[in-house]
Enzyme design. Structure first.
Site, PDB file in Angstrom:
ATOM      1  N   GLN A  53      34.846  41.338  42.445  1.00 12.55           N
ATOM      2  CA  GLN A  53      34.237  40.423  43.405  1.00 12.55           C
ATOM      3  C   GLN A  53      34.311  41.004  44.821  1.00 12.55           C
ATOM      4  O   GLN A  53      35.301  41.647  45.200  1.00 12.55           O
ATOM      5  CB  GLN A  53      34.929  39.067  43.361  1.00 12.55           C
ATOM      6  N   GLU A  97      34.049  41.879  26.142  1.00 10.67           N
ATOM      7  CA  GLU A  97      33.191  42.545  27.123  1.00 10.67           C
ATOM      8  C   GLU A  97      32.427  43.678  26.444  1.00 10.67           C
ATOM      9  O   GLU A  97      32.968  44.370  25.575  1.00 10.67           O
ATOM     10  CB  GLU A  97      34.057  43.097  28.267  1.00 10.67           C
ATOM     11  N   ASP A 152      31.998  33.936  32.632  1.00 14.13           N
ATOM     12  CA  ASP A 152      31.557  34.419  33.949  1.00 14.13           C
ATOM     13  C   ASP A 152      30.475  35.468  33.720  1.00 14.13           C
ATOM     14  O   ASP A 152      30.716  36.666  33.829  1.00 14.13           O
ATOM     15  CB  ASP A 152      32.752  35.001  34.701  1.00 14.13           C
ATOM     16  N   CYS A 201      27.097  32.927  39.285  1.00 13.82           N
ATOM     17  CA  CYS A 201      26.727  33.467  40.592  1.00 13.82           C
ATOM     18  C   CYS A 201      25.245  33.237  40.868  1.00 13.82           C
ATOM     19  O   CYS A 201      24.753  33.533  41.948  1.00 13.82           O
ATOM     20  CB  CYS A 201      27.038  34.957  40.665  1.00 13.82           C
TER      21      CYS A 201
END
Length: 736
Positions: A450, A500, A549, A577
């Site tokens: 981030q 992931e 996320d 986001c």
């Protein structure tokens, strides 16, 4: 989630285009433009966490074969003297735009449905697919034979009751050259001179120095001159608009006919969480190597969109957005390029080599630099010479005093596109580190992290609070990247499992766990839908919470369907986001069970915006979902009133159409050992017989509570269970 991609116009220009088997990705995606989409582009792209950035119409937007105005060959200009926006189709470089068709009269469809129809059913070989809102689709092919076969099969083909119409489509014009021509025409009408007699046109070159500075600031930080309190209100209003869209979604709008939260939103929206810092906060910035308004070599930010006719680059060092440690790196590299024998890369012509400089700076003091270099036709020995010159400049030359912990060099494709080759360490440490949530994280060159570390701590603390974890909790960190979210909770839970797709990110996550002496975290490199069933089967815990996320486009529908089928996941925290882009995901989590969406739907409990990007219109949105009711310890006592807001949740008196989790009472309520005890049921509740429901009470779906309900109009009986609507009071004291 995601931090930088370079070009705001890239995302706009390519909106809707998806690559089927490959894209002609050019320097379009590396123009380092920060415009109103800065929150999108500057903040949210081009890293390991971000989904592959598919740039459609790419060679159209940035044809590498078009020469600069001073280098134009025969054919680059039309007979009127204007630049030819279609000259890229005549170059030696391949473009599938010359093998494009358009399809009309299509039914409503999803991208995967269309791809399956073209490839599996009709046995076609599409290269790129682009759809617009009018149900017109453009499909590009790699050669004339594939295109002609598609025309023959698609024209007259019947799909979902619609007879399709297909015909050849014209290539799209290069937007930059088209805009330059528009400006040139306007100049000619005002001056009487032909555009060929005028200097090369850039729409930003007519600006005064003050106007240019204001435009650059607006391009990088659209809200730069707006009071921060007002910025937060702008972001809050934007989130409210998104939530209103969700409540109107065709598949879930029936759930929100009686919107019980404030302002008619589908769930309580808590006040936005502000950023602790509002200036010099960005730890990652990608700078364009280009030319200033007066033609000098410069490393900075673009003045505006490529498609609006702007390629000029402005000074970036006094904008107050990058962390101060980045500035010496930018200035020194600008000096190096100005003296270099290799020129800046020009996306409108394909000439030059130096493309971008990415600088990452952290609170630990570490600084990482990454150069993107376009080789074009250079031999490997010449590229080696470039790297040697850079290394010499920063280790023994004029740049030796510039603090750089890690310096990487990445060779791009000849069109400026990202290729499979990884970055090469020229000198320094292989990784840099950042401190976050009292942990230490290793960061690779392309790894996501981030961009606003102080604000990220607030975000992660909120996520942890909403997960409501305990020593028996298992946290599923979906799209975990380098593991920051899961690892920040690891010492408070039983185990963390991260999933992931990026191998480098998974490796970083494992290292980060080891660095912080965390031994209850495991990480899997796989697609969520491929491994979630195996993961869920291995979990020895009845308390499972998922944290999602995803990258800007959101989760693939298959992932959402997989999460819904995983009945062990009772709570889910979704971090977006790009809230507009997450609408389909959110609706799919909420919509009733169907053949394609199996598993009990989730319920929206609450939401909150978190500002990680001061100066822009963008922020993160965090939403808590639950299949069951959250813990009563998270809930205040609920006092009866027609509409009383308690902790951003509205408890309303009305009919019993909603699921009832907390009884509204006339008298006092008390919380004992996490159990909400209702002393007196509202006077308009009734018990007609031993099995009649308690009606006329409706409370927001907030939590799992065990209550003692006194039934009115008869014997008092105990209901010691989770309260639902239609709770029956019976002689046995159990729920019917």
């Amino acid at each position: 989630m995601a931090d930088t991609l370079t070009s705001g116009d890239a995302s706009e220009l390519a909106a809707g285009m998806k690559t089927v088997e490959g894209a002609e990705n050019t320097h379009l995606q590396h123009s380092s433009l920060q415009t109103d989409a800065v929150g999108n582009s500057l903040n949210h792209q081009n890293d390991a966490k971000t989904a592959p950035q598919v740039v459609g119409e790419v060679d159209v937007a940035h044809p590498t074969a078009i020469e600069d105005a001073s280098e134009l060959g025969s054919g680059a200009k039309s007979q009127t003297g204007l630049l030819d926006p279609l000259s890229y189709t005549k170059s030696e470089e391949f473009t599938s735009e010359i093998f494009k068709i358009q399809i009309h009269n299509l039914p409503k469809f999803g991208f995967n449905d269309l791809k399956k129809r073209l490839k599996s059913h009709l046995k076609l070989n599409p290269h790129k697919i682009k759809s617009d809102k009018r149900y017109v689709t453009y499909v590009c092919f790699k050669n004339e034979q594939d295109r002609d076969e598609a025309l023959g099969k698609l024209h007259g083909h019947v799909w979902k009751g619609k007879t399709l119409q297909a015909k050849i489509a014209a290539p799209v014009a290069d937007p930059y050259l088209r805009k330059r021509n528009d400006i040139s025409d306007n100049q000619k009408s005002q001056t009487g001179k032909d555009s060929a007699d005028l200097a090369p046109v850039d729409s930003s070159k007519a600006l005064t120095k003050e106007e240019a500075e204001a435009r650059l600031r607006a391009s990088v930080s659209p809200l730069w001159d707006t009071d921060y309190t007002q910025q937060l209100q702008i972001k809050t209003d934007k989130i409210k608009d998104v939530m209103d869209k969700l409540a109107r979604n065709h598949f879930v709008k029936h759930l929100f006919k009686d919107r019980f939260a404030s302002e008619g939103l589908p769930c309580p929206l808590l006040p936005i969480v502000p950023s602790p810092v509002t200036a010099e906060y960005r730890n990652k910035n990608e700078f364009t190597v280009g030319y200033s308004l007066d033609g000098k070599v410069i490393v900075g930010f673009r003045y505006g969109l490529y498609k609006e006719g702007t390629t000029a680059v402005g000074e970036s060092t006094n904008l107050g957005i990058a962390m101060p440690a980045a500035i010496p790196v930018v200035q020194s590299f600008q000096e190096f390029v100005a003296k270099s024998e290799w020129l800046p890369y020009r996306q409108e012509t394909g000439a030059g080599h130096w493309q971008t400089l990415t600088v990452r700076t952290f609170l630990t003091g570490d600084v990482m630099a990454l150069i993107n270099f376009v080789p074009r036709k250079l031999e490997q020995s010449e590229i080696d010479g470039v790297k040697a010159a850079l290394k010499e400049f920063y280790t023994t030359g004029e740049g030796k005093n510039v603090k750089i912990t890690s310096f990487y060099f990445r060779v791009m494709g000849d069109k400026g596109q990202t290729v499979k080759s990884s970055s090469e360490l020229l000198f320094g440490e292989s990784h840099v580190f950042e401190s976050l949530m009292n942990l230490r994280f290793r960061i690779s060159p392309e790894a996501f992290f981030q961009v606003n570390t102080p604000a990220t701590e607030k975000l992660y603390q909120l996520i942890s609070d909403w997960c409501n974890v305990s020593p028996s909790t298992t946290v599923l960190d979906i799209c975990c990247g380098t593991g920051t979210i899961g690892l920040s909770m690891a010492k408070k839970v039983k185990q963390v499992i991260g999933i992931e797709m990026c191998p480098q990110a998974v490796e970083d996550a494992k290292v980060n766990a080891a660095i912080n002496e965390i031994d209850n975290a495991t990480f899997h490199c796989a697609k969520v839908e491929d491994i979630i069933s195996k993961v869920m089967a291995s979990v020895d815990s009845s308390d499972i919470v998922a944290v999602v996320d995803p990258p800007r486009p959101g989760l693939h529908k298959d992932v959402i369907r997989t999460l819904r089928r995983s009945s062990g996941i009772q709570r889910l925290v979704y971090v977006s986001c790009n809230p507009d882009g997450a609408l389909d995901n959110l609706a799919d989590l909420l919509r009733p069970e169907t053949g394609r969406h199996k598993g009990a739907p989730f319920k929206m409990i609450k939401a909150v915006p978190v500002d990680l990007f001061p100066g822009t219109k963008h922020c993160e949105l965090v939403i808590l979902f639950s299949r069951n009711d959250i813990s009563a310890t998270d809930l205040p006592a609920c006092v009866q009133d027609d509409s009383i807001t308690v902790d951003a949740a509205t408890c309303m008196k009305g009919d019993s159409s909603q699921v009832v989790d907390v009884a509204c009472v006339d008298g006092d309520s008390s919380e004992v050992d996490g159990t909400v005890k209702v002393d007196d049921v509202a006077s308009d509740s009734s018990k007609v017989d031993d099995t009649e429901t308690v009606d006329n009470i409706s409370c927001v779906n907030l939590g799992r509570v065990k209550v003692d309900i006194a039934c009115v109009g008869g014997d008092t009986e105990t209901v010691d269970d989770t309260v639902k609507d239609n709770v029956a009071c019976v002689d046995s004291g159990t729920k019917s």
